[in-house]
Design a protein around this motif. Structure first.
Motif, PDB file in Angstrom:
ATOM      1  N   LYS A   1      47.404  23.619  26.303  1.00 16.70           N
ATOM      2  CA  LYS A   1      47.607  23.270  27.695  1.00 16.70           C
ATOM      3  C   LYS A   1      47.985  24.537  28.453  1.00 16.70           C
ATOM      4  N   VAL A   2      47.223  24.833  29.472  1.00 19.80           N
ATOM      5  CA  VAL A   2      47.468  26.025  30.273  1.00 19.80           C
ATOM      6  C   VAL A   2      48.115  25.596  31.579  1.00 19.80           C
ATOM      7  N   ASN A   3      49.243  26.199  31.852  1.00 17.57           N
ATOM      8  CA  ASN A   3      49.923  25.907  33.108  1.00 17.57           C
ATOM      9  C   ASN A   3      49.343  26.805  34.191  1.00 17.57           C
ATOM     10  N   PRO A   4      48.833  26.224  35.264  1.00 18.58           N
ATOM     11  CA  PRO A   4      48.240  27.049  36.324  1.00 18.58           C
ATOM     12  C   PRO A   4      49.319  27.866  37.034  1.00 18.58           C
ATOM     13  N   PRO A   5      48.953  28.991  37.575  1.00 19.51           N
ATOM     14  CA  PRO A   5      49.943  29.813  38.272  1.00 19.51           C
ATOM     15  C   PRO A   5      50.452  29.110  39.529  1.00 19.51           C
ATOM     16  N   LYS A   6      51.745  29.242  39.752  1.00 21.00           N
ATOM     17  CA  LYS A   6      52.377  28.607  40.904  1.00 21.00           C
ATOM     18  C   LYS A   6      52.797  29.663  41.935  1.00 21.00           C
ATOM     19  N   TYR A   7      53.062  30.869  41.443  1.00 20.36           N
ATOM     20  CA  TYR A   7      53.533  31.952  42.306  1.00 20.36           C
ATOM     21  C   TYR A   7      52.621  33.166  42.151  1.00 20.36           C
ATOM     22  N   ARG A   8      52.452  33.909  43.272  1.00 19.65           N
ATOM     23  CA  ARG A   8      51.615  35.108  43.245  1.00 19.65           C
ATOM     24  C   ARG A   8      52.363  36.243  43.945  1.00 19.65           C
ATOM     25  N   ASN A   9      52.222  37.434  43.394  1.00 20.75           N
ATOM     26  CA  ASN A   9      52.819  38.618  43.988  1.00 20.75           C
ATOM     27  C   ASN A   9      51.954  39.036  45.179  1.00 20.75           C
ATOM     28  N   PRO A  10      52.493  39.035  46.387  1.00 19.64           N
ATOM     29  CA  PRO A  10      51.674  39.395  47.555  1.00 19.64           C
ATOM     30  C   PRO A  10      51.229  40.858  47.545  1.00 19.64           C
ATOM     31  N   GLU A  11      51.936  41.708  46.817  1.00 16.76           N
ATOM     32  CA  GLU A  11      51.570  43.122  46.748  1.00 16.76           C
ATOM     33  C   GLU A  11      50.472  43.380  45.724  1.00 16.76           C
ATOM     34  N   ASP A  12      50.383  42.514  44.717  1.00 19.65           N
ATOM     35  CA  ASP A  12      49.360  42.661  43.677  1.00 19.65           C
ATOM     36  C   ASP A  12      48.915  41.254  43.293  1.00 19.65           C
ATOM     37  N   GLY A  13      47.792  40.824  43.846  1.00 18.46           N
ATOM     38  CA  GLY A  13      47.313  39.457  43.649  1.00 18.46           C
ATOM     39  C   GLY A  13      46.966  39.101  42.214  1.00 18.46           C
ATOM     40  N   THR A  14      46.866  40.101  41.344  1.00 18.77           N
ATOM     41  CA  THR A  14      46.563  39.805  39.942  1.00 18.77           C
ATOM     42  C   THR A  14      47.798  39.349  39.181  1.00 18.77           C
ATOM     43  N   GLN A  15      48.965  39.573  39.758  1.00 19.14           N
ATOM     44  CA  GLN A  15      50.213  39.179  39.105  1.00 19.14           C
ATOM     45  C   GLN A  15      50.604  37.780  39.561  1.00 19.14           C
ATOM     46  N   THR A  16      50.591  36.849  38.601  1.00 14.71           N
ATOM     47  CA  THR A  16      50.962  35.465  38.903  1.00 14.71           C
ATOM     48  C   THR A  16      51.985  34.996  37.890  1.00 14.71           C
ATOM     49  N   TRP A  17      52.590  33.857  38.198  1.00 14.32           N
ATOM     50  CA  TRP A  17      53.588  33.262  37.309  1.00 14.32           C
ATOM     51  C   TRP A  17      53.511  31.755  37.471  1.00 14.32           C
ATOM     52  N   SER A  18      53.582  31.032  36.360  1.00 12.12           N
ATOM     53  CA  SER A  18      53.481  29.572  36.394  1.00 12.12           C
ATOM     54  C   SER A  18      54.785  28.909  36.799  1.00 12.12           C
TER      55      SER A  18
ATOM     56  N   SER B   1      63.220  34.582  49.076  1.00 12.48           N
ATOM     57  CA  SER B   1      63.145  33.230  48.550  1.00 12.48           C
ATOM     58  C   SER B   1      61.950  33.093  47.613  1.00 12.48           C
ATOM     59  N   LEU B   2      62.120  32.303  46.565  1.00  7.99           N
ATOM     60  CA  LEU B   2      61.036  32.047  45.629  1.00  7.99           C
ATOM     61  C   LEU B   2      59.877  31.344  46.329  1.00  7.99           C
ATOM     62  N   ASP B   3      60.199  30.547  47.351  1.00  8.17           N
ATOM     63  CA  ASP B   3      59.160  29.824  48.103  1.00  8.17           C
ATOM     64  C   ASP B   3      58.183  30.774  48.811  1.00  8.17           C
ATOM     65  N   ALA B   4      58.612  31.995  49.076  1.00  9.95           N
ATOM     66  CA  ALA B   4      57.736  32.955  49.753  1.00  9.95           C
ATOM     67  C   ALA B   4      56.552  33.363  48.872  1.00  9.95           C
ATOM     68  N   PHE B   5      56.649  33.116  47.578  1.00  5.08           N
ATOM     69  CA  PHE B   5      55.613  33.522  46.641  1.00  5.08           C
ATOM     70  C   PHE B   5      54.732  32.362  46.192  1.00  5.08           C
ATOM     71  N   LEU B   6      54.985  31.158  46.723  1.00  5.40           N
ATOM     72  CA  LEU B   6      54.181  30.007  46.348  1.00  5.40           C
ATOM     73  C   LEU B   6      52.719  30.226  46.695  1.00  5.40           C
ATOM     74  N   ILE B   7      51.841  29.830  45.790  1.00  4.62           N
ATOM     75  CA  ILE B   7      50.408  29.960  46.058  1.00  4.62           C
ATOM     76  C   ILE B   7      49.974  28.842  47.002  1.00  4.62           C
ATOM     77  N   VAL B   8      50.392  27.622  46.721  1.00  2.00           N
ATOM     78  CA  VAL B   8      50.099  26.475  47.589  1.00  2.00           C
ATOM     79  C   VAL B   8      51.416  26.043  48.221  1.00  2.00           C
ATOM     80  N   LYS B   9      51.454  26.122  49.551  1.00  2.00           N
ATOM     81  CA  LYS B   9      52.701  25.773  50.229  1.00  2.00           C
ATOM     82  C   LYS B   9      52.630  24.401  50.841  1.00  2.00           C
TER      83      LYS B   9
END
Length: 106
Positions: free
Chosen positions: A63-80, A98-106
């Protein structure tokens, strides 16, 4: 049945024999398992099914957890959002962001 006088064998020979017997048992069990699987698959096919349909198994996939957060400075860096926080998240939180600032889907 083989008639081997085990009392005449050295410890090294006994250990070699033990390893060979252990290997032979494992390969025998694997051959039996494969033969049973072939037979069961053939019977299932004869009845119009696949064995996986009958057993309810569709294969084991991680089971792969999709990324939930993305680094705005480097879009290749994500975190589930699970497991250890990446350094870029830790640094941002330490700066007061805030952690919410990095949410991929807001």
């Amino acid at each position: 049945m083989l008639d081997i006088d085990l009392d005449t064998l050295s410890l090294g020979d006994l250990k070699k024999l033990q390893a060979r017997v252990s290997t032979a048992i494992k390969t025998y069990e694997e051959r039996q398992r494969k033969a049973a699987l072939v037979e069961l698959e053939a019977k299932a096919a004869e009845m119009g099914f696949s064995l996986s349909e009958l057993t309810g198994q569709t294969g084991r996939k991680a089971k792969v957890n999709p990324p939930k957060y993305r680094n705005p400075e480097d879009g290749t860096q994500t975190w589930s959002g699970r497991g250890r926080q990446p350094a870029w998240i830790k640094d941002a939180l330490a700066r007061g962001e805030s952690l919410d600032a990095f949410l991929i889907v807001k």
